[in-house]
Design a protein around this motif. Structure first.
Motif, short mmCIF file in Angstrom:
data_model
loop_
_atom_site.label_atom_id
_atom_site.label_comp_id
_atom_site.label_asym_id
_atom_site.label_seq_id
_atom_site.Cartn_x
_atom_site.Cartn_y
_atom_site.Cartn_z
N VAL A 105 -10.38 -10.14 9.28
CA VAL A 105 -9.00 -9.87 8.89
C VAL A 105 -8.75 -10.30 7.45
O VAL A 105 -8.25 -9.52 6.63
CB VAL A 105 -8.01 -10.55 9.85
N LEU A 106 -9.11 -11.54 7.12
CA LEU A 106 -8.84 -12.04 5.77
C LEU A 106 -9.68 -11.33 4.71
O LEU A 106 -9.19 -11.05 3.61
CB LEU A 106 -9.07 -13.55 5.71
N GLN A 107 -10.94 -11.03 5.03
CA GLN A 107 -11.79 -10.32 4.07
C GLN A 107 -11.25 -8.92 3.79
O GLN A 107 -11.20 -8.48 2.64
CB GLN A 107 -13.22 -10.24 4.58
N ALA A 108 -10.86 -8.21 4.84
CA ALA A 108 -10.32 -6.85 4.67
C ALA A 108 -9.00 -6.89 3.92
O ALA A 108 -8.72 -6.03 3.08
CB ALA A 108 -10.17 -6.16 6.01
N ALA A 109 -8.17 -7.89 4.21
CA ALA A 109 -6.90 -8.02 3.50
C ALA A 109 -7.14 -8.33 2.02
O ALA A 109 -6.51 -7.74 1.14
CB ALA A 109 -6.04 -9.12 4.14
N ALA A 110 -8.08 -9.24 1.74
CA ALA A 110 -8.38 -9.60 0.36
C ALA A 110 -8.99 -8.44 -0.41
O ALA A 110 -8.78 -8.31 -1.62
CB ALA A 110 -9.32 -10.81 0.32
N PHE A 111 -9.74 -7.57 0.28
CA PHE A 111 -10.35 -6.42 -0.38
C PHE A 111 -9.29 -5.54 -1.05
O PHE A 111 -9.56 -4.90 -2.07
CB PHE A 111 -11.17 -5.60 0.62
N GLN A 112 -8.08 -5.54 -0.52
CA GLN A 112 -7.03 -4.68 -1.08
C GLN A 112 -6.71 -5.04 -2.52
O GLN A 112 -6.30 -4.18 -3.30
CB GLN A 112 -5.77 -4.73 -0.21
N ALA A 113 -6.90 -6.30 -2.90
CA ALA A 113 -6.60 -6.72 -4.27
C ALA A 113 -7.44 -5.99 -5.30
O ALA A 113 -7.02 -5.83 -6.45
CB ALA A 113 -6.78 -8.23 -4.41
N ILE A 114 -8.63 -5.52 -4.91
CA ILE A 114 -9.48 -4.81 -5.87
C ILE A 114 -9.65 -3.35 -5.50
O ILE A 114 -10.50 -2.66 -6.05
CB ILE A 114 -10.87 -5.49 -5.99
N ASN A 115 -8.82 -2.86 -4.59
CA ASN A 115 -8.89 -1.48 -4.15
C ASN A 115 -7.93 -0.63 -4.99
O ASN A 115 -6.71 -0.72 -4.82
CB ASN A 115 -8.52 -1.39 -2.66
N PRO A 116 -8.45 0.19 -5.89
CA PRO A 116 -7.56 0.96 -6.76
C PRO A 116 -6.66 1.93 -6.00
O PRO A 116 -5.50 2.11 -6.36
CB PRO A 116 -8.53 1.71 -7.69
N LYS A 117 -7.17 2.55 -4.97
CA LYS A 117 -6.33 3.47 -4.19
C LYS A 117 -5.19 2.71 -3.51
O LYS A 117 -4.07 3.21 -3.41
CB LYS A 117 -7.17 4.21 -3.15
N GLY A 118 -5.46 1.49 -3.08
CA GLY A 118 -4.42 0.66 -2.46
C GLY A 118 -3.30 0.35 -3.44
O GLY A 118 -2.12 0.38 -3.10
N TRP A 119 -3.66 0.03 -4.69
CA TRP A 119 -2.64 -0.25 -5.71
C TRP A 119 -1.79 0.99 -5.99
O TRP A 119 -0.57 0.89 -6.12
CB TRP A 119 -3.29 -0.76 -6.99
N ILE A 120 -2.44 2.13 -6.10
CA ILE A 120 -1.68 3.37 -6.35
C ILE A 120 -0.73 3.64 -5.19
O ILE A 120 0.43 4.01 -5.38
CB ILE A 120 -2.66 4.55 -6.57
N PHE A 121 -1.22 3.45 -3.97
CA PHE A 121 -0.42 3.63 -2.77
C PHE A 121 0.79 2.69 -2.78
O PHE A 121 1.94 3.12 -2.59
CB PHE A 121 -1.31 3.39 -1.55
N ALA A 122 0.56 1.41 -3.04
CA ALA A 122 1.64 0.43 -3.03
C ALA A 122 2.65 0.70 -4.15
O ALA A 122 3.87 0.66 -3.91
CB ALA A 122 1.08 -0.98 -3.14
N LEU A 123 2.15 0.96 -5.35
CA LEU A 123 3.06 1.25 -6.47
C LEU A 123 3.90 2.49 -6.19
O LEU A 123 5.12 2.50 -6.40
CB LEU A 123 2.27 1.44 -7.76
N GLY A 124 3.25 3.55 -5.70
CA GLY A 124 3.97 4.78 -5.40
C GLY A 124 5.01 4.60 -4.31
O GLY A 124 6.14 5.09 -4.41
N ALA A 125 4.64 3.89 -3.26
CA ALA A 125 5.56 3.72 -2.13
C ALA A 125 6.77 2.87 -2.52
O ALA A 125 7.92 3.25 -2.22
CB ALA A 125 4.82 3.08 -0.96
N ILE A 126 6.54 1.76 -3.18
CA ILE A 126 7.65 0.87 -3.53
C ILE A 126 8.56 1.51 -4.57
O ILE A 126 9.78 1.48 -4.45
CB ILE A 126 7.14 -0.51 -4.02
N THR A 127 7.98 2.10 -5.61
CA THR A 127 8.81 2.64 -6.69
C THR A 127 9.52 3.94 -6.31
O THR A 127 10.58 4.23 -6.83
CB THR A 127 7.98 2.88 -7.97
N THR A 128 8.93 4.70 -5.39
CA THR A 128 9.52 5.99 -5.06
C THR A 128 10.36 5.97 -3.78
O THR A 128 11.38 6.64 -3.69
CB THR A 128 8.40 7.05 -4.90
#
Length: 195
Positions: A105-128
């Motif tokens: 759980v923690l490793q998969a959660a931490a992986f998101q910090a370096i996942n570029p698609k995850g950042w795009i997803f989060a930025l798009g969802a929050i801002t839009t």
């Protein structure tokens, strides 16, 4: 209500399409089976939710506005993705027992910090899609929870697909060929980090 339905559609498309998480989830499902991949699924959802909340709190602006942070994340993410691709190709990912254990759980959660698609997803969802007719914090939490809820079944689909693929394939050469394809796909996602 219309904005929430639009968020669901955006989240579904973002979550179900190929990317680092989904390829890793497919490999995890193939290597360990669906049930042992469940921690990876849960960690992915928690990591995406935490990422969305950090974007809402201002971290997204910092990451996109400070070139050094963005570059460091790209380098770290690229190196880790290439390392994982190398491990998948070298270990024969679809042959059980070559990797000690799946991501927790923690490793998969931490992986998101370096996942570029995850950042795009989060930025798009929050801002839009963050509702503006409710308080900022409540709207941000609603978006993060929606993202997490959508991640779980789509991630489960990839993990189950990997498990099914493993069951359908027979023979070492076939497993090896599919491992190489999966490793190649994961390595190819590095290109999206730099585009």
């Amino acid at each position: 209500m219309d904005a929430w339905i639009a968020l669901l559609g955006f989240a579904f498309v973002s979550c179900v399409t190929p990317g680092p998480n989904n390829i890793l989830l497919g490999v995890t499902g193939a290597e360990f089976g669906f049930w042992r991949a469940s921690r990876h699924i849960l960690g992915t959802a928690l990591g995406i939710g935490a990422m969305a909340l950090s974007v809402a709190a201002g971290l997204g602006v910092l990451v996109t506005q400070v070139p050094e942070i963005e570059l460091a994340m790209k380098v770290a993410g690229s190196a880790y993705l290439l390392y994982l691709a190398f491990r998948i190709a070298g270990a024969g990912a679809l042959e059980r027992g070559h990797v000690a254990r799946p991501l927790g759980v923690l490793q998969a959660a931490a992986f998101q910090a370096i996942n570029p698609k995850g950042w795009i997803f989060a930025l798009g969802a929050i801002t839009t899609f963050r509702p503006t007719d409710i308080p900022f914090v409540a709207g941000s939490i609603l978006v993060a929870l929606t993202m997490m809820v959508v991640v779980i079944p789509t991630a489960a689909l990839w993990a189950a697909g990997g498990g099914l693929l493993n069951l359908l394939l027979s023979g070492g050469r076939t497993h090896r060929a599919v491992s190489m394809v999966l490793a190649g796909l994961l390595a190819a996602t590095v290109a999206f980090v730099w585009v």
